[in-house]
Design a protein around this motif. Structure first.
Motif, PDB file in Angstrom:
ATOM      1  N   LEU A 236       0.718  -1.074   0.227  1.00 35.51           N
ATOM      2  CA  LEU A 236      -0.087  -0.042  -0.379  1.00 35.51           C
ATOM      3  C   LEU A 236       1.233   0.934   0.394  1.00 35.51           C
ATOM      4  O   LEU A 236       1.809   1.253   1.310  1.00 35.51           O
ATOM      5  CB  LEU A 236      -1.080  -0.341   0.964  1.00 35.51           C
ATOM      6  N   ILE A 237       0.180   2.148  -0.722  1.00 34.30           N
ATOM      7  CA  ILE A 237       1.290   4.195  -0.629  1.00 34.30           C
ATOM      8  C   ILE A 237      -0.059   4.514  -0.786  1.00 34.30           C
ATOM      9  O   ILE A 237      -0.986   4.884  -1.757  1.00 34.30           O
ATOM     10  CB  ILE A 237       2.059   3.338  -1.828  1.00 34.30           C
ATOM     11  N   TYR A 238       0.037   5.231   0.412  1.00 36.94           N
ATOM     12  CA  TYR A 238      -1.010   6.235   0.636  1.00 36.94           C
ATOM     13  C   TYR A 238      -0.451   7.881   0.410  1.00 36.94           C
ATOM     14  O   TYR A 238       0.907   7.873   1.513  1.00 36.94           O
ATOM     15  CB  TYR A 238      -1.956   6.003   1.772  1.00 36.94           C
ATOM     16  N   ARG A 239      -0.786   8.972  -0.421  1.00 37.87           N
ATOM     17  CA  ARG A 239      -0.575  10.133  -0.457  1.00 37.87           C
ATOM     18  C   ARG A 239      -1.879  11.088  -0.308  1.00 37.87           C
ATOM     19  O   ARG A 239      -2.413  10.910  -0.211  1.00 37.87           O
ATOM     20  CB  ARG A 239       0.516  10.859  -1.590  1.00 37.87           C
ATOM     21  N   GLN A 240      -1.616  12.477   0.322  1.00 36.23           N
ATOM     22  CA  GLN A 240      -2.268  13.149   0.580  1.00 36.23           C
ATOM     23  C   GLN A 240      -1.854  14.265   0.896  1.00 36.23           C
ATOM     24  O   GLN A 240      -0.579  14.769   1.225  1.00 36.23           O
ATOM     25  CB  GLN A 240      -3.222  12.898   1.849  1.00 36.23           C
ATOM     26  N   ARG A 248       2.851  10.822   3.592  1.00 36.47           N
ATOM     27  CA  ARG A 248       2.721   9.631   2.727  1.00 36.47           C
ATOM     28  C   ARG A 248       3.405   8.054   3.498  1.00 36.47           C
ATOM     29  O   ARG A 248       3.761   8.314   4.575  1.00 36.47           O
ATOM     30  CB  ARG A 248       4.289   9.832   1.656  1.00 36.47           C
ATOM     31  N   LEU A 249       1.867   7.675   2.743  1.00 34.99           N
ATOM     32  CA  LEU A 249       2.367   6.624   4.272  1.00 34.99           C
ATOM     33  C   LEU A 249       2.256   4.686   3.128  1.00 34.99           C
ATOM     34  O   LEU A 249       1.845   5.295   2.061  1.00 34.99           O
ATOM     35  CB  LEU A 249       1.692   6.200   4.600  1.00 34.99           C
ATOM     36  N   GLN A 250       3.988   4.448   3.706  1.00 35.98           N
ATOM     37  CA  GLN A 250       4.219   3.472   2.508  1.00 35.98           C
ATOM     38  C   GLN A 250       4.079   1.476   3.260  1.00 35.98           C
ATOM     39  O   GLN A 250       4.985   2.315   4.806  1.00 35.98           O
ATOM     40  CB  GLN A 250       5.161   3.451   1.753  1.00 35.98           C
TER      41      GLN A 250
END
Length: 698
Positions: A236-240, A248-250
């Motif tokens: 998972l990669i989350y960007r805001q 950013r979360l990875q």
């Protein structure tokens, strides 16, 4: 004679709220049955859209345009539409084009027997062939997609295929009843990204299939299932993006045959600009077991850290606060004795007093905390609070000699727990002073080459009054060009150099008339008494330091060379490092070598000698090669190696890679990984980079 005739607003059919269209033609005739006929090099310009044709006939009763080709319509966004004949409304919003070809973003071309325009938004293409490859004569392109119908939504920037057949060199490969793909002008869209295949000696043959999801204009998430015979993993990669920063979360979660239970990791980082010029930075790193990151090639870290920091930088002041939590992945360390928690708070202010020069004032608070209750270094907790002030100035003396002076003092208070070798509280005062002289000599030859020779000498003195605190932040120290004239060459605040000392050196710099430059420097430190707090391999221990030798070469064609060495009086090296690089249009090369003598005090029981190489070459216009490796010369064994091969033309990119990681750690097993991935230019989100097109041959 070609002439500019009318503004279309003279006819009601061409009048629009936004403005008027301009018609240019060799001949324009208005017939008795209210038809406007323009012929010969016809051009129509309207709101950034340009239409060229052989002839245009406008029939006022039916409010239709009949256009004879070849027809070329170029929209403001770069979309190109070519046709043999067309029947459209005056605003080009609705109608039909025969023998048409649609080109999107100068990449993807769609050829169809017929194109129907609807509402100025939808283009329906019948019996369509789509490709981004160069088409030569009647031969098939490298790849194409044949479909009964294709709908292009110009507003949503999507392509919808009905009854699609993907072909390679004219040979059908697979069929899909329905297919949706983004057009190349789209910035963001939900959908699958480029898949990749990977073969790993620990995880087996696997495939990654990423799926991208937009969550509005400022957020998105990429979910990547990774499946092989030995693992089931979701990455998972989350960007805001925020108005004042980004997040950013990875991470990933796995169930595999290598370890029991669920294996996970998470790396998160954020950067935010707060009011009053304050910057907030943080990162979070956590992993379920020591070998997870290396097993899946997520990271090569052997220690992870989670930190938060606040920084405010102004013209004459600096404020920063840091809090860090360390977690070791090494098999010979424990978290409780690392220390795992390190905190820092510091403030610095620079002033310009009336007497001249610069005065700086500093204040700081540091903490290192261990979870262990062991007495001594492995359990010690330390808090330091300190203030410091100093003044420095410089003058130009007769003969071009540059003189400088500095003086100052610092006061530190220490609180120590869980170490019987140190009392609970300790105070230390360190006053210091130094003067330095530089005498640069410059000469320019008749050929335009400039030589600069600069000898430098410094005399300094300092003393420590009070107790001796434990050394937490100055256990690894190096002697280099940057600290030759420093008052203290310890890396941190816990240890300081005392006594009287002198530092001297000379540098020679050459500036070529064509942009090349080179530099060579020597230096040494001499003390009135032996310094025992530096390690033997630091180059700074004893009454006489090692000789510092540093060199550098730069050329305008991209070549660079850097070298550094510490030599004792017998000519034996204690440390050495070099870096050679060369970068041109078709070749990039970097190789580095490092050597350090064994030093048990620095927990280096054996000599360190390691060589690394990183290279990339453009073999042809289509083929490129990358290679990197790392070799332990002292132990005569490789550490890692990787090779990558890419083939790219105007419509296809294929990447093939192979890597090998060698390891002596009990937490990490040696691993070999093979990977392959490919993409078709023209359907990527955003403009795709394309390679050269092969020339057509007769």
């Amino acid at each position: 004679m070609r002439w500019l005739l009318f503004l279309f607003c003279m006819w009601p059919c061409f009048a629009v709220a936004q403005g008027a269209a301009t018609l240019v033609a060799d001949s324009v005739v208005l017939t008795e049955d209210k038809q406007l006929v323009a012929s010969g090099n016809v051009e129509v310009l309207y709101e950034g859209t340009k239409l060229t044709a052989t002839a245009i006939t406008y029939d006022q009763p039916s409010d239709r345009l009949v256009i004879d080709g070849p027809i070329v319509i170029k929209a403001a966004d770069g979309t190109l539409l070519v046709a043999d004949k067309a029947d459209l409304d005056p605003r080009l919003q609705n109608g039909m084009l025969l023998g048409a070809r649609l080109v999107l973003d100068q990449q993807l071309q769609l050829a169809a027997n017929q194109i129907d325009r609807r509402e100025g938004r939808f283009s329906q293409l019948y019996r369509t062939a789509a490709t981004s490859c160069q088409v030569c004569g009647e031969g098939p392109p490298l790849w194409d997609i044949r479909a009964e119908r294709v709908v292009h939504d110009a507003e949503e920037k999507q392509l919808y295929f009905d009854n699609a057949i993907v072909r390679i060199k004219g040979l059908p490969v697979f069929w899909l009843p329905r297919m949706r793909l983004p057009d190349p002008t789209l910035d963001r869209a939900n959908g699958f990204l480029i898949p990749s295949q990977e073969t790993n000696t620990q995880l087996g043959v696997g495939i990654r299939l990423p799926y991208f999801v937009t969550l509005g204009d400022s957020r998105d998430v990429t979910l990547t299932p990774y499946l092989s015979e030995k693992t089931r993993t979701l990455e998972l990669i989350y960007r805001q993006a925020f108005t004042n920063g980004n997040l950013r979360l990875q991470g990933a979660a796995s169930r595999d045959t290598l370890e029991e239970g669920l294996r996970t990791y998470l790396f998160a980082n954020g950067n935010f600009n707060l009011p009053q010029d304050v910057a907030l930075r943080f990162d979070i790193e956590t992993v379920s077991d020591p070998s997870y990151l290396s097993d899946y090639n997520y990271s090569s870290k052997d220690r992870i850290d989670s930190a938060v920091s606040i920084i405010r930088v102004k013209q004459n002041s600096l404020l920063q606060a840091n809090l860090t939590y360390y977690q070791t992945l090494r098999d010979d360390e424990t978290n409780s004795t690392l220390p795992p928690i390190v905190a820092e708070l510091g403030y610095e202010q620079r002033l310009r007093p009336a007497i001249g020069g610069i005065t700086h004032v500093e204040a700081g608070l540091d903490l290192s905390y261990r979870f262990s209750d062991l007495d001594g270094v492995r359990g010690r907790d330390v808090v330091r609070a300190g203030v410091a002030s100093g003044w420095e100035n410089s003058w130009v003396l007769p003969g071009g000699i540059l003189a400088s002076a500095q003086t100052g003092a610092r006061l530190d208070a220490y609180w120590v727990a869980d170490d019987a070798a140190f009392s609970d509280e300790r105070l230390r005062v360190v006053p210091n002073a130094a003067v330095a002289l530089r005498w640069p000599w410059a000469m320019t030859t008749a050929t335009g080459v400039t030589h600069v020779i600069e000898p430098v000498v410094q005399a300094a003195a300092s003393t420590a009054l009070g107790g001796t605190p434990p050394n937490e932040d100055s256990t690894r120290n190096e002697f280099d060009s940057g600290n030759l004239l420093a008052l203290s060459r310890f890396a941190g605040d816990d240890a300081v150099e005392t006594g009287t000392q002198a530092a001297y050196g000379v540098s020679w710099t050459r500036y070529g008339n064509e942009g090349a430059s080179s530099r060579l420097a020597f230096g040494r430190v001499v003390r009135d008494s032996s310094e025992t707090d530096f390690t033997p391999s630091s180059g700074l221990s004893g009454s006489f330091s090692d000789w510092l030798i540093a060199g550098q070469i730069r050329t305008p064609d991209g070549f660079s060379f850097d070298a550094y060495a510490l030599l004792d009086d017998t000519g034996e090296a204690t440390r050495a490092a070099s870096l050679i690089g060369w970068e041109s249009r078709d070749l990039s090369l970097a190789t580095a070598y490092i050597w350090q003598a064994a030093d048990p005090i620095e927990e280096r029981e054996e000599t360190l000698s390691e060589w690394t190489v990183d290279a990339g070459a453009k073999i042809t216009q289509a083929w490129s090669l990358t290679a990197d490796g790392r070799y332990n010369v002292a132990q005569d064994r490789p550490v890692s190696a990787a090779l990558g091969l890419r083939w790219r033309n105007e419509c296809v990119t294929i990447d093939v890679s192979a890597s090998r990681r060698y390891s002596s750690s009990t937490n990490v097993e040696p691993t070999t990984t093979y990977g392959i991935s490919g993409s078709l230019t023209g359907f990527s989100v955003g403009r795709s980079q394309s390679g050269p097109a092969a020339p057509c041959r007769n």
